[in-house]
Design a protein around this motif. Structure first.
Motif, mmCIF file in Angstrom:
data_model
loop_
_atom_site.group_PDB
_atom_site.id
_atom_site.type_symbol
_atom_site.label_atom_id
_atom_site.label_comp_id
_atom_site.label_asym_id
_atom_site.label_seq_id
_atom_site.Cartn_x
_atom_site.Cartn_y
_atom_site.Cartn_z
ATOM 1 N N GLY A 55 7.369 -95.642 -26.870
ATOM 2 C CA GLY A 55 6.283 -95.640 -27.610
ATOM 3 C C GLY A 55 5.134 -95.137 -26.802
ATOM 4 O O GLY A 55 5.191 -94.714 -25.538
ATOM 5 N N ARG A 56 4.000 -94.897 -27.583
ATOM 6 C CA ARG A 56 2.631 -94.392 -27.177
ATOM 7 C C ARG A 56 1.938 -95.310 -26.251
ATOM 8 O O ARG A 56 1.231 -94.890 -25.661
ATOM 9 N N TYR A 57 2.089 -96.575 -26.580
ATOM 10 C CA TYR A 57 1.179 -97.410 -25.761
ATOM 11 C C TYR A 57 1.841 -98.557 -24.823
ATOM 12 O O TYR A 57 2.769 -99.092 -25.497
ATOM 13 N N GLN A 58 1.744 -98.651 -23.908
ATOM 14 C CA GLN A 58 2.351 -99.510 -22.687
ATOM 15 C C GLN A 58 2.566 -100.757 -23.323
ATOM 16 O O GLN A 58 3.695 -101.546 -23.230
ATOM 17 N N GLU A 59 1.446 -101.457 -23.789
ATOM 18 C CA GLU A 59 1.483 -102.927 -24.149
ATOM 19 C C GLU A 59 2.304 -103.019 -25.377
ATOM 20 O O GLU A 59 3.308 -104.081 -25.582
ATOM 21 N N ARG A 60 2.478 -101.942 -26.279
ATOM 22 C CA ARG A 60 3.345 -102.188 -27.377
ATOM 23 C C ARG A 60 4.778 -101.830 -27.113
ATOM 24 O O ARG A 60 5.704 -102.572 -27.679
ATOM 25 N N VAL A 61 5.134 -101.363 -25.989
ATOM 26 C CA VAL A 61 6.360 -101.062 -25.479
ATOM 27 C C VAL A 61 6.739 -102.242 -24.643
ATOM 28 O O VAL A 61 8.011 -102.744 -25.147
ATOM 29 N N ASP A 62 5.938 -103.026 -24.008
ATOM 30 C CA ASP A 62 6.068 -104.437 -23.379
ATOM 31 C C ASP A 62 6.618 -105.193 -24.472
ATOM 32 O O ASP A 62 7.696 -106.228 -24.321
ATOM 33 N N GLU A 63 5.809 -105.211 -25.438
ATOM 34 C CA GLU A 63 6.035 -106.410 -26.454
ATOM 35 C C GLU A 63 7.434 -105.992 -27.032
ATOM 36 O O GLU A 63 8.203 -106.987 -27.386
#
Length: 85
Positions: A55-63
Motif C-alpha cells: 500500500g502507499r502508507y506504512q501505517e495502513r500497511v501495518d494495520e
C-alpha cells in the motif's frame, strides 16, 4: 478467484474455502484500509498461502498485515509501494 470466493459459504463471518494454498505465495496489491483486497488477502491467508501485500502508507500497511495475519505474522509480508507509477 471471485467465482471461488463467492461460491464458498460464509460461516461466522468468515469465508470457508475448500482449497489448500499451503506452500504457495500470493501477492495482493491494494490490500490496505477498507477494501476488497484485504478480504481477498485474508481468504488466501486462511487457506494456508503466504501473502504479500502493499500500500502507499506504512501505517495502513501495518494495520492490514495485523488484520490479515493477526498473531501469525510468519506468512504475511507488507511493504510500502505505489503501484500507480
Amino acid at each position: 478467484f471471485r467465482r471461488v470466493l463467492f461460491r464458498s459459504c460464509i460461516i461466522h463471518g468468515r469465508y470457508e474455502m475448500d482449497y489448500d494454498f499451503s506452500g504457495k505465495v500470493v501477492a495482493v496489491t491494494g490490500a490496505t484500509g477498507i477494501s476488497m483486497g484485504v478480504d481477498i488477502a485474508k481468504a488466501f491467508f486462511d487457506c494456508g498461502a503466504m501473502v504479500s501485500t502493499c500500500g502507499r502508507y506504512q501505517e495502513r500497511v501495518d494495520e492490514a498485515v495485523e488484520k490479515i495475519g493477526g498473531a501469525d505474522g510468519s506468512r504475511i509480508f507488507g511493504t510500502v509501494a505505489d503501484m500507480s507509477d
